[in-house]
Motif scaffolding. Sequence first.
Motif, PDB file in Angstrom:
ATOM      1  N   LEU A   1     -26.354  14.536  11.502  1.00  0.00           N
ATOM      2  CA  LEU A   1     -26.233  15.985  11.283  1.00  0.00           C
ATOM      3  C   LEU A   1     -26.676  16.734  12.537  1.00  0.00           C
ATOM      4  O   LEU A   1     -25.998  17.667  12.982  1.00  0.00           O
TER       5      LEU A   1
ATOM      6  N   LYS B   1     -28.334   9.561   8.814  1.00  0.00           N
ATOM      7  CA  LYS B   1     -27.470  10.694   8.448  1.00  0.00           C
ATOM      8  C   LYS B   1     -28.063  12.015   8.933  1.00  0.00           C
ATOM      9  O   LYS B   1     -27.337  12.918   9.352  1.00  0.00           O
TER      10      LYS B   1
ATOM     11  N   TRP C   1     -22.647  12.486   8.307  1.00  0.00           N
ATOM     12  CA  TRP C   1     -23.670  13.171   7.514  1.00  0.00           C
ATOM     13  C   TRP C   1     -23.177  13.453   6.101  1.00  0.00           C
ATOM     14  O   TRP C   1     -23.898  13.264   5.127  1.00  0.00           O
ATOM     15  N   TRP C   2     -21.950  13.916   5.988  1.00  0.00           N
ATOM     16  CA  TRP C   2     -21.397  14.333   4.703  1.00  0.00           C
ATOM     17  C   TRP C   2     -21.159  13.145   3.763  1.00  0.00           C
ATOM     18  O   TRP C   2     -21.234  13.275   2.550  1.00  0.00           O
ATOM     19  N   SER C   3     -20.867  11.977   4.328  1.00  0.00           N
ATOM     20  CA  SER C   3     -20.494  10.819   3.490  1.00  0.00           C
ATOM     21  C   SER C   3     -21.671  10.223   2.755  1.00  0.00           C
ATOM     22  O   SER C   3     -22.805  10.380   3.083  1.00  0.00           O
TER      23      SER C   3
ATOM     24  N   THR D   1     -18.963  14.206   9.583  1.00  0.00           N
ATOM     25  CA  THR D   1     -18.401  13.337   8.551  1.00  0.00           C
ATOM     26  C   THR D   1     -19.405  12.252   8.150  1.00  0.00           C
ATOM     27  O   THR D   1     -19.561  11.946   6.960  1.00  0.00           O
TER      28      THR D   1
END
Length: 119
Positions: free
Chosen positions: A67, A63, A117-119, A115
């Motif tokens: 990013l 992740k 990274w955010w999940s 997305t």
Amino acid sequence: MALGLIHIFFPKYFNWDKELKSLSLINRQMMTVHTFFIAFTVFLMGLLCLTSAKELVETVLGKKIALGFGIFWIVRLFIQFFGYSAELWKGKTFETSMHVLFSILWAYLSFVFLTIWWS
């Protein structure tokens, strides 16, 4: 990976033999070396995605890498609009098509990696 490989054709397509002649040796070589390393980096990013997609999505390190990739591509998207003059593509069918196509590609890659990274 294909994006990295198309850089092979840049010197001939952009007529670098003629266009870069007026530059000093260091500037000519910097253009060549930096183009190679950008292409190499993009190629390796693609290779990492092909060989380690699961790790990129499911691990903390993956992740963080996603990013970094997301930031890389969103900065590239920004440069698409603010680093190049619109004179290079406005009113030219092929150039405008490439500008739009690559803008969509940079936006897509930014979205995908951010997305992950955010999940």
